[in-house]
Design a protein around this motif. Structure first.
Motif, PDB file in Angstrom:
ATOM      1  N   TYR B 192     -45.514  -1.439  -9.570  1.00  0.00           N
ATOM      2  CA  TYR B 192     -45.875  -2.206  -8.393  1.00  0.00           C
ATOM      3  C   TYR B 192     -44.610  -2.602  -7.660  1.00  0.00           C
ATOM      4  CZ  TYR B 192     -47.625  -5.874  -5.432  1.00  0.00           C
ATOM      5  OH  TYR B 192     -47.922  -6.635  -4.358  1.00  0.00           O
ATOM      6  N   PRO B 221     -44.313  -3.953 -13.628  1.00  0.00           N
ATOM      7  CA  PRO B 221     -45.306  -3.124 -14.323  1.00  0.00           C
ATOM      8  C   PRO B 221     -46.711  -3.644 -14.034  1.00  0.00           C
ATOM      9  CG  PRO B 221     -44.285  -4.646 -15.842  1.00  0.00           C
ATOM     10  CD  PRO B 221     -43.583  -4.824 -14.532  1.00  0.00           C
ATOM     11  N   TYR B 222     -47.664  -2.760 -14.102  1.00  0.00           N
ATOM     12  CA  TYR B 222     -49.052  -3.169 -13.950  1.00  0.00           C
ATOM     13  C   TYR B 222     -49.574  -3.706 -15.273  1.00  0.00           C
ATOM     14  CZ  TYR B 222     -49.299  -0.899  -9.429  1.00  0.00           C
ATOM     15  OH  TYR B 222     -49.107  -0.559  -8.120  1.00  0.00           O
ATOM     16  N   PRO B 223     -50.579  -4.557 -15.226  1.00  0.00           N
ATOM     17  CA  PRO B 223     -51.102  -5.106 -16.475  1.00  0.00           C
ATOM     18  C   PRO B 223     -51.800  -4.049 -17.321  1.00  0.00           C
ATOM     19  CG  PRO B 223     -52.415  -5.844 -14.636  1.00  0.00           C
ATOM     20  CD  PRO B 223     -51.226  -5.150 -14.059  1.00  0.00           C
ATOM     21  N   HIS B 224     -52.025  -4.426 -18.557  1.00  0.00           N
ATOM     22  CA  HIS B 224     -52.716  -3.549 -19.503  1.00  0.00           C
ATOM     23  C   HIS B 224     -54.127  -3.277 -18.995  1.00  0.00           C
ATOM     24  CE1 HIS B 224     -53.623  -1.849 -23.378  1.00  0.00           C
ATOM     25  NE2 HIS B 224     -54.709  -2.569 -23.434  1.00  0.00           N
ATOM     26  N   GLY B 225     -54.568  -2.049 -19.123  1.00  0.00           N
ATOM     27  CA  GLY B 225     -55.915  -1.730 -18.690  1.00  0.00           C
ATOM     28  C   GLY B 225     -56.002  -1.396 -17.211  1.00  0.00           C
ATOM     29  N   TYR B 226     -54.884  -1.327 -16.562  1.00  0.00           N
ATOM     30  CA  TYR B 226     -54.844  -0.945 -15.146  1.00  0.00           C
ATOM     31  C   TYR B 226     -55.319   0.486 -15.014  1.00  0.00           C
ATOM     32  CZ  TYR B 226     -52.595   0.256 -10.696  1.00  0.00           C
ATOM     33  OH  TYR B 226     -52.324   0.684  -9.429  1.00  0.00           O
ATOM     34  N   THR B 227     -56.164   0.746 -14.018  1.00  0.00           N
ATOM     35  CA  THR B 227     -56.730   2.080 -13.943  1.00  0.00           C
ATOM     36  C   THR B 227     -56.258   2.838 -12.720  1.00  0.00           C
ATOM     37  OG1 THR B 227     -58.639   1.050 -12.924  1.00  0.00           O
ATOM     38  CG2 THR B 227     -58.816   1.603 -15.251  1.00  0.00           C
ATOM     39  N   GLY B 228     -55.229   2.342 -12.078  1.00  0.00           N
ATOM     40  CA  GLY B 228     -54.766   3.024 -10.867  1.00  0.00           C
ATOM     41  C   GLY B 228     -53.720   4.080 -11.126  1.00  0.00           C
ATOM     42  N   TYR B 229     -53.436   4.358 -12.400  1.00  0.00           N
ATOM     43  CA  TYR B 229     -52.447   5.390 -12.679  1.00  0.00           C
ATOM     44  C   TYR B 229     -53.001   6.742 -12.258  1.00  0.00           C
ATOM     45  CZ  TYR B 229     -50.237   1.854 -15.609  1.00  0.00           C
ATOM     46  OH  TYR B 229     -49.637   0.736 -16.056  1.00  0.00           O
ATOM     47  N   LEU B 270     -52.009   8.222 -21.021  1.00  0.00           N
ATOM     48  CA  LEU B 270     -52.848   7.097 -21.400  1.00  0.00           C
ATOM     49  C   LEU B 270     -54.280   7.585 -21.511  1.00  0.00           C
ATOM     50  CD1 LEU B 270     -51.467   4.510 -18.854  1.00  0.00           C
ATOM     51  CD2 LEU B 270     -50.981   4.558 -21.281  1.00  0.00           C
ATOM     52  N   ARG B 277     -48.557   7.744 -16.928  1.00  0.00           N
ATOM     53  CA  ARG B 277     -47.758   6.626 -16.439  1.00  0.00           C
ATOM     54  C   ARG B 277     -46.303   7.013 -16.611  1.00  0.00           C
ATOM     55  NH1 ARG B 277     -45.666   1.391 -17.981  1.00  0.00           N
ATOM     56  NH2 ARG B 277     -45.512   1.983 -20.148  1.00  0.00           N
TER      57      ARG B 277
END
Lengths: 641, 350
Positions: B192, B221-229, B270, B277
């Motif tokens: 981000y 970094p994006y949080p855990h469980g981020y799905t925008g990768y 992931l 990622r």
């Protein structure tokens, strides 16, 4: 049992720290293993007086195990290579303790280290521990190079205390000892500690086997019973834990707190913009050696039993050192707040982890089951974390589509932020704080490092660390660094492919690694010469014709690790030997500086050029010693973690 | 008789047209398929066989055998035209090559299957190649074999080794450029970027550490469980749209490359390879890539400065070529070591 390289290294370390007599006795014992006194005398060619003197002092320093057999009444002596090796780590340990518990604690630990083991009563009489002394920075330290243990030990043993600026402050010896004990850095000395682990084990199993109830059993059941009972007995005999009763709520006394004072963080929840970046007040907190006076004053007044004999608990310190390595891993790409939180988690775990692993040897790759640390409840981590730590500010938003300027999560932007995120600072102490910390720990749990693992016990979220996997990762990282520096990043890719896929022939290897044949063959060949990869031939017929043979490349990290470990020992020896050689080159000059009238008054007696020369020499020595300590980091990874 | 022959020919061409209309060109015809078309009056099997035989003779049908039953396959009229112009030997060779489709066939195997003499076979192949009916191809697995396939077909992945091979040789430059592009693209989506306006506020409050980096972009970094990768499909289309590849790359090829990047510790897969990622933020990736180029040819010591270090790589012993021989008092010994002095001077120099 002992390899040539590690034996050489132990000998050098002992010689460096204690002189030639000890080194000679130690070498003989290493070469011939267990010896009785007459045999030892025969091989070592020393006089009775020298031998007795040497042996008793070495026993005091735990460099030698002794064991009196009940069968023949002889006393056997045996070298203790672990103790000899840990001499090299002393500097690192003191540094760690100084960071955690302050300078004075490091001094106390240093005194115990120097004595091998000591009774509390004796420590009380030591002049250098009686009052806080200002330590004169010696040539090594201000260079910014890691302090080296043996040097400090030598200097302090030699230096008269007269010129230390002494200030009259009340002695903190007992509280300090208590905090060291509660952290597990020192433990009680038991009689069994003087005997080698094997002797303890054999002794215990003999006693167990002679018990009437065990004698009645048969076969496997008996063997299992003996093993179990003997294990318990050895454990009971060597147990020296002093932390019982000194740990409050899972935190040992004297532990440096991340938060300011008690619960002040939750009592004034509105963060006031001024402490935007956190962590600096943690650094500012100057260690005055009275951290523990915050609370629990009543317990402090009870001194420790002065008859108690303590010694340094290297096993526990390895745990603490290993945790610092994990922390370094985290620092590589996690946000700083996550690292802080990870530190808190690791501290909590450290207090409950007595040793790095249960087995004596590092298990083989793939045969090693995962072993988790104790789970730590999220709520207790929340308690530990500095309440002013900016948690939300260093994680990106959850939604894939990001709108500019909607990251108003920092307390500063309270008025400007619109949609979401503001609930976080309305009530930083409550659930959201826990949620955010959970988020940070989740970031750490992501591949490739998987530094943490979440584990829910009866509905309560807890976090733990998969120690074996991480230790393995550390080992691989060290190997990969060596491979990268020797053979380049192409080799690194090849090795990782081989490691992930097992044995591969050249064609498959090329398909996966996407490398041209020429490069691939070259790197494989040079790595094979270096002993990092190996080739297996699988003949398709009995004639074993090369044209009808399948060639499979593979990478065996266990084998590489053990050979690198030997190389590391050897490199450490070489550095120490080089110091010796450099010293002999400069002997005349150094003898002058070490004269009793010159030492301590160098400025008066030495010319400008000589002073410059001395500084150069010290820097050189420090550089080599620092290298030894860097190599020790690798040994720790390959052998101890 | 003549009328019977013309009747058969007429029926046959009817049958052929019906087949072309009703079935797709790759369909494998059994006897029943023809009968179901209701072209042959009274479902006369003998008549049907006559028709198919005439079609086979005209090279409009190809006779095949499957599970002991006779089957037929359609041939385009154009192809049939081609075949009709060939000599019987050439037609035989053409059919053999045709049967292997996209994998191609080794010359020796053609010889075995047709039982033609080598010189005749060579002549046939030459004439077929001259007519541009077949082409020779390069197999990655057996680079020394001479292989042929139909000119109109693209060789299969198995033969070419996938998109990453040009003429049977791994195209390292192409791979590196695509890999670099992918790494950067993925990296941009994995971190981000703190907007500029926000950054200014940070500087005001942050202590010295943040101020140093004030002119750089800040990545979080994006949080855990981020799905925008980015997913494989997204990466594939990004690569194809970027114009750095002359050919369209398939998802399998991209997955192959992504896996390689994972082995390089540049990306992390992931959710079982669903998302990728990047480990480094875009700045770092860019710096890394621009740095890579000039290193080639530079001496090792310069290259080593960029590498991660540990005790063994920095100690002189770690790089010593005669480390194994080194022993105190030996020909190579710590006392006579020639690497220590330069190393010490270098260490004290900074």
């Amino acid at each position: 049992m002992m390899s040539q390289c590690s034996a050489e290294l132990c000998m050098l370390l002992i010689e460096d720290n204690f002189g030639e007599l000890f080194a000679r006795i130690f070498t003989v014992l290493q070469r011939y293993e267990r010896l009785t006194l007459p045999r030892l005398k025969f091989y070592a060619r020393l006089t009775d007086r020298q031998l007795h003197h040497g042996l008793s002092a070495m026993i005091q320093h735990h460099l030698i195990y002794h064991f009196t057999s009940l069968d023949d009444g002889n006393t056997y002596y045996e070298a203790n290579p672990q103790a000899a090796y840990s001499l090299v780590r002393s500097g690192k340990i003191l540094q760690l303790v100084e960071n955690r518990l302050g300078e004075y604690a490091a001094q106390v630990l240093e005194a115990i280290m120097m004595l091998g083991h000591s009774s509390i009563a004796h420590l009380e009489t030591l002049p250098e521990l009686k009052s806080k002394k200002q330590r004169i920075p010696n040539g090594v330290h201000h260079d910014g190079i890691k302090a080296e243990g043996e040097e400090e030990v030598e200097e302090d043993s030699a230096a008269p205390n007269g010129d230390h600026a002494e200030s009259e402050e009340p002695a903190h010896l007992h509280p300090t000892l208590k905090s060291l004990a509660s952290h597990g850095y020192i433990h009680r000395l038991r009689e069994a500690h003087f005997q080698s682990p094997n002797d303890n084990w054999l002794n215990a199993s003999r006693i167990v086997a002679s018990r009437p109830d065990v004698k009645q059993m048969k076969g496997k059941q008996q063997a299992a019973e003996i093993e179990q009972k003997a294990k318990d007995m050895v454990k009971e005999k060597t147990e020296g834990d002093l932390s019982r009763g000194l740990i409050y709520n899972g935190i040992p006394r004297g532990a440096k707190r991340k938060r300011n004072h008690g619960n002040s963080g939750s009592s004034n929840p509105a963060p006031n913009g001024t402490n935007g970046v956190n962590g600096d007040h943690v650094d500012d907190e100057v260690e005055e050696g009275n951290d523990w006076s915050d609370d629990e004053d009543d317990v402090d007044s009870i001194p420790m039993d002065s008859n108690l004999i303590v010694r340094v608990n290297y096993e526990k310190l390895d745990v603490a050192l290993r945790n610092t390595r994990f922390l370094e891993l985290a620092e590589q790409d996690a946000p700083s707040a996550s690292v802080e939180i990870y530190d808190c988690l690791l501290r909590r775990i450290e207090y409950q982890t007595p040793r790095c692993r249960d087995t004596f040897e590092i298990p083989r790759e793939g045969e090693e089951g995962e072993q988790y640390s104790v789970p730590i409840q999220l709520s207790s981590i929340v308690e530990d974390v500095d309440p002013h730590l900016d948690l939300a500010g260093c994680i990106g938003p959850m939604e894939p589509s990001t709108v500019l300027n909607r990251r108003g999560k920092r307390p500063l932007d309270d008025d400007t932020n619109g949609v979401n995120g503001d609930e976080h600072e309305d009530e930083p102490s409550g659930k959201n704080r826990a949620y955010e910390i959970d988020q940070h720990l989740s970031i750490l749990s992501q591949p490739p490092l998987n530094l943490t693992t979440k584990h829910v016990i009866s509905g309560l979220p807890t976090w733990r660390v998969a120690f074996r996997g991480l230790a393995r990762k550390l080992r691989h990282l060290e190997l990969e660094r060596m491979i990268e520096s020797r053979y380049g990043d192409v080799a690194l890719r090849v090795v990782r492919v081989l490691h992930a896929k097992g044995k591969l022939d050249e064609k498959r290897l090329q398909e996966i690694s996407l490398l041209p044949f020429k490069d691939l063959r070259q790197t494989l060949a040079s790595m094979q010469t270096g002993g990092f990869v190996d080739l297996q031939e699988v003949p398709r017929d009995a004639q074993r014709q090369p044209s009808k043979t399948i060639y499979l490349w593979y990478y065996d990290p266990d084998r590489v690790c053990s050979s690198i470990l030997e190389d590391t020992y050897k490199a450490m020896s070489r550095c120490l030997q080089r110091i010796k050689f450099e010293r002999s080159r400069e002997r005349d000059f150094l003898e002058k500086t070490e004269r009793t009238d010159v030492k301590g008054h160098e400025e008066e007696f030495l010319s400008e050029a000589e002073l410059e020369h001395l500084r150069n020499w010290k820097a050189k020595e420090a550089l080599l010693l620092a290298e030894v300590s860097r190599l020790d980091d690798m040994v720790a990874v390959f052998r101890d973690y | 008789m003549a009328s019977a022959g013309s009747q058969v020919a007429e029926l046959a061409s009817k049958l052929y047209d019906a087949c072309v209309n009703e079935f797709d060109p790759d369909h494998l015809f059994y006897q029943n398929d023809f009968l179901n078309l209701k072209v042959i009056p009274k479902n006369d099997v003998a008549l049907l066989l006559e028709c198919t035989q005439s079609l086979v003779n005209q090279n409009l049908f190809r006779l095949l055998q499957k599970d002991g039953k006779l089957t037929w396959k359609l041939i385009d009229r154009e192809d049939a035209e081609k075949l009709r112009n060939l000599t019987p030997d050439e037609a035989m060779v053409y059919n053999v090559i045709h049967s292997t489709e996209r994998t191609g066939i080794w010359v020796r195997h053609i010889g075995n299957r047709t039982n033609l003499h080598k010189s005749i076979l060579d002549r046939c192949l030459k004439s077929l190649e001259g007519k541009n009916y077949i082409k020779s191809l390069h197999n990655v697995k057996y680079p020394s074999r001479k292989m042929y396939m139909l000119a109109g077909l693209a060789p299969s992945e198995e033969v070419t080794g996938g998109a990453w091979f040009t003429d049977g040789v791994l195209d390292a430059n192409f791979i590196n450029s695509v890999a670099g592009y992918i790494e950067y693209t993925v990296s941009r989506k994995s971190w981000y970027e703190v907007p500029a306006s926000d950054r200014k506020k940070r500087i005001k409050t942050a202590s010295g550490k943040a101020e140093v980096r004030s002119d750089e972009k800040t990545y979080l970094p994006y949080p855990h469980g981020y799905t925008g990768y980015p997913t494989v499909a997204q990466i594939t289309s990004a690569v194809n749209d970027s114009g750095i590849t002359p050919v369209r790359l398939g998802e399998e090829s991209i997955v192959q490359l992504l896996e390689m990047l994972c082995y390089d510790n540049k990306l992390v897969a992931l959710g079982n390879g669903e998302w990728y990622r990047s480990l480094k933020n875009p700045e770092a990736v860019k710096a890394n890539q621009s740095r890579k180029a000039p290193i080639e040819g530079d001496d090792l010591s310069v290259a080593n400065k960029h590498l991660v270090k540990n005790g063994m790589t920095e100690a002189p012993c770690g790089q010593c070529p005669v480390f194994k021989l080194c022993a105190p008092g030996g020909a190579v010994s710590p006392e006579t070591c020639e690497y220590f002095d330069p190393w010490l001077n270098n260490g004290l120099g900074f």
